[in-house]
Scaffold this motif. Structure first.
Motif, PDB file in Angstrom:
ATOM      1  N   ARG A   2       0.704  -1.371   0.071  1.00  0.00           N
ATOM      2  CA  ARG A   2      -0.064  -0.057  -0.053  1.00  0.00           C
ATOM      3  C   ARG A   2       0.909   1.328  -0.046  1.00  0.00           C
ATOM      4  NH1 ARG A   2      -5.607  -0.429   2.313  1.00  0.00           N
ATOM      5  NH2 ARG A   2      -5.069   1.780   2.820  1.00  0.00           N
ATOM      6  N   VAL A   3       0.332   2.213  -0.636  1.00  0.00           N
ATOM      7  CA  VAL A   3       1.299   3.517  -0.626  1.00  0.00           C
ATOM      8  C   VAL A   3       1.669   4.041   0.722  1.00  0.00           C
ATOM      9  CG1 VAL A   3       0.810   6.106  -1.465  1.00  0.00           C
ATOM     10  CG2 VAL A   3      -0.013   4.136  -2.949  1.00  0.00           C
ATOM     11  N   GLU A   4       0.372   3.825   1.766  1.00  0.00           N
ATOM     12  CA  GLU A   4       0.846   4.524   3.083  1.00  0.00           C
ATOM     13  C   GLU A   4       2.204   3.857   3.836  1.00  0.00           C
ATOM     14  OE1 GLU A   4      -2.106   3.415   2.068  1.00  0.00           O
ATOM     15  OE2 GLU A   4      -3.752   4.453   2.454  1.00  0.00           O
ATOM     16  N   SER A   5       2.298   2.393   3.541  1.00  0.00           N
ATOM     17  CA  SER A   5       3.267   1.667   4.068  1.00  0.00           C
ATOM     18  C   SER A   5       4.480   1.797   3.301  1.00  0.00           C
ATOM     19  CB  SER A   5       2.868   0.087   3.933  1.00  0.00           C
ATOM     20  OG  SER A   5       2.709  -0.381   2.750  1.00  0.00           O
ATOM     21  N   ARG A   6       4.569   2.605   2.223  1.00  0.00           N
ATOM     22  CA  ARG A   6       5.636   2.845   1.459  1.00  0.00           C
ATOM     23  C   ARG A   6       5.935   4.230   1.876  1.00  0.00           C
ATOM     24  NH1 ARG A   6       6.145   3.073  -3.592  1.00  0.00           N
ATOM     25  NH2 ARG A   6       4.161   3.428  -4.043  1.00  0.00           N
ATOM     26  N   PHE A   7       5.162   5.057   1.966  1.00  0.00           N
ATOM     27  CA  PHE A   7       5.145   6.583   1.993  1.00  0.00           C
ATOM     28  C   PHE A   7       5.688   6.919   3.417  1.00  0.00           C
ATOM     29  CE2 PHE A   7       3.761  10.975   2.855  1.00  0.00           C
ATOM     30  CZ  PHE A   7       4.513  11.589   1.901  1.00  0.00           C
ATOM     31  N   TRP A   8       4.916   6.780   4.594  1.00  0.00           N
ATOM     32  CA  TRP A   8       5.378   7.191   5.929  1.00  0.00           C
ATOM     33  C   TRP A   8       6.777   6.706   6.363  1.00  0.00           C
ATOM     34  CZ3 TRP A   8       2.965  11.301   6.523  1.00  0.00           C
ATOM     35  CH2 TRP A   8       1.764  11.579   5.816  1.00  0.00           C
ATOM     36  N   PRO A   9       7.013   5.738   6.031  1.00  0.00           N
ATOM     37  CA  PRO A   9       8.689   5.299   6.632  1.00  0.00           C
ATOM     38  C   PRO A   9       9.612   6.358   6.142  1.00  0.00           C
ATOM     39  CG  PRO A   9       7.404   3.395   6.005  1.00  0.00           C
ATOM     40  CD  PRO A   9       6.541   4.554   5.563  1.00  0.00           C
ATOM     41  N   LYS A  40       7.446   7.847  -5.910  1.00  0.00           N
ATOM     42  CA  LYS A  40       6.902   6.918  -7.102  1.00  0.00           C
ATOM     43  C   LYS A  40       5.615   6.257  -6.667  1.00  0.00           C
ATOM     44  CE  LYS A  40      10.835   5.671  -9.950  1.00  0.00           C
ATOM     45  NZ  LYS A  40      11.280   5.252 -11.107  1.00  0.00           N
ATOM     46  N   LEU A  41       4.568   6.470  -7.031  1.00  0.00           N
ATOM     47  CA  LEU A  41       3.312   6.054  -6.825  1.00  0.00           C
ATOM     48  C   LEU A  41       3.148   4.713  -7.692  1.00  0.00           C
ATOM     49  CD1 LEU A  41       0.639   8.691  -7.242  1.00  0.00           C
ATOM     50  CD2 LEU A  41       1.255   7.566  -5.287  1.00  0.00           C
ATOM     51  N   LYS A  42       3.850   4.610  -8.863  1.00  0.00           N
ATOM     52  CA  LYS A  42       3.949   3.527  -9.731  1.00  0.00           C
ATOM     53  C   LYS A  42       5.313   3.629 -10.431  1.00  0.00           C
ATOM     54  CE  LYS A  42      -1.041   3.428 -10.576  1.00  0.00           C
ATOM     55  NZ  LYS A  42      -2.086   3.692 -11.612  1.00  0.00           N
ATOM     56  N   SER A  43       5.564   2.428 -10.994  1.00  0.00           N
ATOM     57  CA  SER A  43       6.982   2.491 -11.587  1.00  0.00           C
ATOM     58  C   SER A  43       7.173   3.703 -12.749  1.00  0.00           C
ATOM     59  CB  SER A  43       7.223   1.155 -12.340  1.00  0.00           C
ATOM     60  OG  SER A  43       6.362   1.007 -13.341  1.00  0.00           O
ATOM     61  N   HIS A  44       6.117   4.165 -13.151  1.00  0.00           N
ATOM     62  CA  HIS A  44       6.211   5.127 -14.199  1.00  0.00           C
ATOM     63  C   HIS A  44       5.371   6.490 -13.673  1.00  0.00           C
ATOM     64  CE1 HIS A  44       2.455   3.034 -14.925  1.00  0.00           C
ATOM     65  NE2 HIS A  44       1.924   4.182 -15.391  1.00  0.00           N
ATOM     66  N   VAL A  47       5.216  11.786  -8.235  1.00  0.00           N
ATOM     67  CA  VAL A  47       4.682  12.801  -7.824  1.00  0.00           C
ATOM     68  C   VAL A  47       5.418  13.583  -6.575  1.00  0.00           C
ATOM     69  CG1 VAL A  47       2.143  12.290  -8.502  1.00  0.00           C
ATOM     70  CG2 VAL A  47       3.091  11.709  -6.287  1.00  0.00           C
ATOM     71  N   ARG A  48       5.031  14.812  -6.376  1.00  0.00           N
ATOM     72  CA  ARG A  48       5.675  15.490  -5.352  1.00  0.00           C
ATOM     73  C   ARG A  48       5.240  14.726  -3.845  1.00  0.00           C
ATOM     74  NH1 ARG A  48       6.378  21.592  -7.339  1.00  0.00           N
ATOM     75  NH2 ARG A  48       8.155  21.071  -8.744  1.00  0.00           N
ATOM     76  N   ALA A  49       6.388  14.724  -2.969  1.00  0.00           N
ATOM     77  CA  ALA A  49       5.740  14.067  -1.573  1.00  0.00           C
ATOM     78  C   ALA A  49       4.760  14.824  -0.739  1.00  0.00           C
ATOM     79  CB  ALA A  49       7.063  13.795  -0.861  1.00  0.00           C
ATOM     80  N   HIS A  50       4.796  16.075  -0.847  1.00  0.00           N
ATOM     81  CA  HIS A  50       3.672  16.921  -0.344  1.00  0.00           C
ATOM     82  C   HIS A  50       2.345  16.698  -0.980  1.00  0.00           C
ATOM     83  CE1 HIS A  50       4.519  19.707  -3.323  1.00  0.00           C
ATOM     84  NE2 HIS A  50       3.631  20.606  -3.164  1.00  0.00           N
ATOM     85  N   ARG A  51       2.137  16.472  -2.317  1.00  0.00           N
ATOM     86  CA  ARG A  51       0.853  16.424  -2.758  1.00  0.00           C
ATOM     87  C   ARG A  51       0.353  14.728  -2.114  1.00  0.00           C
ATOM     88  NH1 ARG A  51      -1.024  19.501  -6.544  1.00  0.00           N
ATOM     89  NH2 ARG A  51      -2.138  17.798  -7.511  1.00  0.00           N
ATOM     90  N   VAL A  52       1.044  13.735  -2.197  1.00  0.00           N
ATOM     91  CA  VAL A  52       1.007  12.498  -1.610  1.00  0.00           C
ATOM     92  C   VAL A  52       0.427  12.575  -0.194  1.00  0.00           C
ATOM     93  CG1 VAL A  52       1.655   9.914  -1.124  1.00  0.00           C
ATOM     94  CG2 VAL A  52       2.495  11.127  -3.255  1.00  0.00           C
ATOM     95  N   SER A  53       1.028  13.253   0.716  1.00  0.00           N
ATOM     96  CA  SER A  53       0.585  13.536   2.057  1.00  0.00           C
ATOM     97  C   SER A  53      -0.797  14.100   2.434  1.00  0.00           C
ATOM     98  CB  SER A  53       1.871  14.406   2.810  1.00  0.00           C
ATOM     99  OG  SER A  53       1.208  14.743   4.066  1.00  0.00           O
ATOM    100  N   PHE A  54      -0.878  15.315   1.375  1.00  0.00           N
ATOM    101  CA  PHE A  54      -2.219  15.825   1.562  1.00  0.00           C
ATOM    102  C   PHE A  54      -3.150  14.937   1.100  1.00  0.00           C
ATOM    103  CE2 PHE A  54      -5.562  17.757  -0.659  1.00  0.00           C
ATOM    104  CZ  PHE A  54      -5.773  18.961   0.051  1.00  0.00           C
ATOM    105  N   ALA A  55      -3.095  14.055   0.007  1.00  0.00           N
ATOM    106  CA  ALA A  55      -4.164  13.030  -0.542  1.00  0.00           C
ATOM    107  C   ALA A  55      -4.223  12.047   0.498  1.00  0.00           C
ATOM    108  CB  ALA A  55      -3.579  12.524  -2.032  1.00  0.00           C
ATOM    109  N   LEU A  56      -3.298  11.425   1.119  1.00  0.00           N
ATOM    110  CA  LEU A  56      -3.355  10.435   2.162  1.00  0.00           C
ATOM    111  C   LEU A  56      -4.235  11.024   3.477  1.00  0.00           C
ATOM    112  CD1 LEU A  56      -0.015   8.882   2.449  1.00  0.00           C
ATOM    113  CD2 LEU A  56      -2.092   7.875   1.229  1.00  0.00           C
TER     114      LEU A  56
END
Length: 83
Positions: A2-9, A40-44, A47-56
């Motif tokens: 999952r994105v969360e488990s890859r992002f927050w660490p 990296k959301l997917k291999s290709h 996105v910017r990390a702050h946008r992922v944090s906002f979305a999560l």
């Protein structure tokens, strides 16, 4: 995975939760340590990390909208600092 488990660490969270949470992974360079983080959301798809944090945190993508930092610190991904 999952994105969360890859992002927050990849985030350095200080003891003071009101402080900036600094993105500690890719996107920054030695020449520009104050630059935006990249995730990296997917291999290709990167996105910017702050946008992922906002979305999560908000359970939805910001889409075409800008995500601004109230702290003016580009590597910060603290959801409380993003609007």
């Amino acid at each position: 995975m999952r994105v969360e488990s890859r992002f927050w660490p990849k985030v350095m969270k200080p003891l003071d939760w009101d402080a900036c949470w600094v993105w500690a992974a890719g996107g920054k360079s030695a020449k520009r340590p104050d630059s935006y983080g990249a995730f990296k959301l997917k291999s290709h798809v990167t996105v910017r990390a702050h946008r992922v944090s906002f979305a999560l945190y908000n359970n939805h993508s910001p889409g075409e909208l800008l995500v601004l930092h109230s702290c003016d610190n580009p590597p910060c991904v603290n959801p409380a600092h993003l609007r």
